[in-house]
Design a protein around this motif. Structure first.
Motif, mmCIF file in Angstrom:
data_model
loop_
_atom_site.group_PDB
_atom_site.id
_atom_site.type_symbol
_atom_site.label_atom_id
_atom_site.label_comp_id
_atom_site.label_asym_id
_atom_site.label_seq_id
_atom_site.Cartn_x
_atom_site.Cartn_y
_atom_site.Cartn_z
ATOM 1 N N HIS A 31 -6.079 3.105 -6.085
ATOM 2 C CA HIS A 31 -6.085 2.980 -7.548
ATOM 3 C C HIS A 31 -5.080 3.949 -8.163
ATOM 4 N N HIS A 32 -5.036 5.171 -7.665
ATOM 5 C CA HIS A 32 -4.112 6.179 -8.181
ATOM 6 C C HIS A 32 -2.654 5.769 -7.932
ATOM 7 N N LEU A 33 -2.357 5.313 -6.724
ATOM 8 C CA LEU A 33 -0.988 4.931 -6.395
ATOM 9 C C LEU A 33 -0.585 3.636 -7.092
ATOM 10 N N GLY A 34 -1.535 2.725 -7.221
ATOM 11 C CA GLY A 34 -1.231 1.429 -7.810
ATOM 12 C C GLY A 34 -0.454 0.556 -6.843
ATOM 13 N N ASN A 35 -0.425 -0.740 -7.140
ATOM 14 C CA ASN A 35 0.374 -1.691 -6.372
ATOM 15 C C ASN A 35 -0.051 -1.821 -4.910
ATOM 16 N N VAL A 36 -1.306 -1.464 -4.582
ATOM 17 C CA VAL A 36 -1.799 -1.590 -3.214
ATOM 18 C C VAL A 36 -3.318 -1.680 -3.248
ATOM 19 N N THR A 37 -3.883 -2.439 -2.322
ATOM 20 C CA THR A 37 -5.341 -2.499 -2.210
ATOM 21 C C THR A 37 -5.810 -1.399 -1.269
ATOM 22 N N ALA A 38 -7.082 -1.066 -1.375
ATOM 23 C CA ALA A 38 -7.654 -0.061 -0.480
ATOM 24 C C ALA A 38 -7.544 -0.524 0.972
ATOM 25 N N GLN A 39 -7.753 -1.802 1.208
ATOM 26 C CA GLN A 39 -7.680 -2.335 2.565
ATOM 27 C C GLN A 39 -6.273 -2.231 3.133
ATOM 28 N N ARG A 40 -5.282 -2.544 2.316
ATOM 29 C CA ARG A 40 -3.888 -2.455 2.774
ATOM 30 C C ARG A 40 -3.494 -1.005 3.001
ATOM 31 N N MET A 44 -2.229 0.522 6.583
ATOM 32 C CA MET A 44 -0.973 1.256 6.782
ATOM 33 C C MET A 44 -1.248 2.649 7.314
ATOM 34 N N ASP A 45 -2.295 3.302 6.829
ATOM 35 C CA ASP A 45 -2.648 4.642 7.312
ATOM 36 C C ASP A 45 -3.031 4.603 8.789
ATOM 37 N N GLN A 46 -3.532 3.468 9.237
ATOM 38 C CA GLN A 46 -3.955 3.331 10.622
ATOM 39 C C GLN A 46 -2.884 2.696 11.509
ATOM 40 N N GLY A 47 -1.657 2.573 10.987
ATOM 41 C CA GLY A 47 -0.545 2.158 11.831
ATOM 42 C C GLY A 47 0.130 0.846 11.504
ATOM 43 N N ALA A 48 -0.385 0.094 10.541
ATOM 44 C CA ALA A 48 0.291 -1.150 10.153
ATOM 45 C C ALA A 48 1.649 -0.825 9.534
ATOM 46 N N PRO A 49 2.595 -1.735 9.623
ATOM 47 C CA PRO A 49 3.921 -1.487 9.045
ATOM 48 C C PRO A 49 3.857 -1.174 7.550
ATOM 49 N N ILE A 50 4.733 -0.281 7.139
ATOM 50 C CA ILE A 50 4.869 0.090 5.726
ATOM 51 C C ILE A 50 6.191 -0.510 5.256
ATOM 52 N N ASP A 51 6.099 -1.485 4.367
ATOM 53 C CA ASP A 51 7.317 -2.174 3.944
ATOM 54 C C ASP A 51 8.105 -1.350 2.924
ATOM 55 N N VAL A 52 9.338 -1.766 2.727
ATOM 56 C CA VAL A 52 10.259 -1.060 1.840
ATOM 57 C C VAL A 52 9.712 -0.992 0.417
ATOM 58 N N LEU A 53 9.170 -2.097 -0.083
ATOM 59 C CA LEU A 53 8.687 -2.103 -1.461
ATOM 60 C C LEU A 53 7.574 -1.092 -1.676
ATOM 61 N N PHE A 54 6.648 -0.975 -0.728
ATOM 62 C CA PHE A 54 5.580 -0.006 -0.885
ATOM 63 C C PHE A 54 6.130 1.416 -0.759
ATOM 64 N N ALA A 55 7.016 1.652 0.192
ATOM 65 C CA ALA A 55 7.610 2.982 0.350
ATOM 66 C C ALA A 55 8.319 3.402 -0.939
ATOM 67 N N GLU A 56 9.082 2.498 -1.524
ATOM 68 C CA GLU A 56 9.777 2.816 -2.774
ATOM 69 C C GLU A 56 8.792 3.022 -3.918
ATOM 70 N N HIS A 57 7.701 2.277 -3.913
ATOM 71 C CA HIS A 57 6.692 2.453 -4.954
ATOM 72 C C HIS A 57 6.054 3.837 -4.856
ATOM 73 N N VAL A 58 5.730 4.287 -3.652
ATOM 74 C CA VAL A 58 5.157 5.625 -3.467
ATOM 75 C C VAL A 58 6.134 6.681 -3.972
ATOM 76 N N GLU A 59 7.400 6.528 -3.637
ATOM 77 C CA GLU A 59 8.419 7.472 -4.104
ATOM 78 C C GLU A 59 8.439 7.525 -5.629
ATOM 79 N N TRP A 60 8.398 6.363 -6.266
ATOM 80 C CA TRP A 60 8.413 6.306 -7.722
ATOM 81 C C TRP A 60 7.134 6.909 -8.303
ATOM 82 N N ALA A 61 5.977 6.524 -7.756
ATOM 83 C CA ALA A 61 4.691 6.986 -8.291
ATOM 84 C C ALA A 61 4.524 8.494 -8.180
ATOM 85 N N LEU A 62 5.121 9.095 -7.157
ATOM 86 C CA LEU A 62 4.967 10.537 -6.947
ATOM 87 C C LEU A 62 6.224 11.328 -7.310
ATOM 88 N N ASN A 63 7.136 10.675 -8.022
ATOM 89 C CA ASN A 63 8.371 11.333 -8.475
ATOM 90 C C ASN A 63 9.163 11.947 -7.325
#
Length: 80
Positions: A31-40, A44-63
């Protein structure tokens, strides 16, 4: 160094940072990061691939700079 390896290490660091800030559990963190479900996020935390869009979103969300998720930061004083 594979990009996925760096993204997983950085995602773990992001989740640990959120926990230190009182945002714990995948549901609240997603919820804090946005643009992702808890399940997803859990997947990803357990080893699933992290796609470019999510990686860029984390960068944006955390400045973080663009590409931050793709690099290791062991010697970065801001990551201590």
């Amino acid at each position: 160094m594979p990009v996925q390896h760096a993204r997983h290490i950085n995602l773990r660091a992001v989740l640990a940072q959120l926990e230190r800030e009182g945002i714990s559990g995948y549901e609240d963190q997603a919820h804090h990061l946005g643009n992702v479900t808890a399940q997803r996020l859990a997947s990803m935390d357990q080893g699933a691939p992290i796609d470019v869009l999510f990686a860029e979103h984390v960068e944006w969300a955390l400045n973080r700079r663009r590409g931050w998720m793709d690099d290791l930061h062991e010697d970065d004083p801001l990551e201590a």
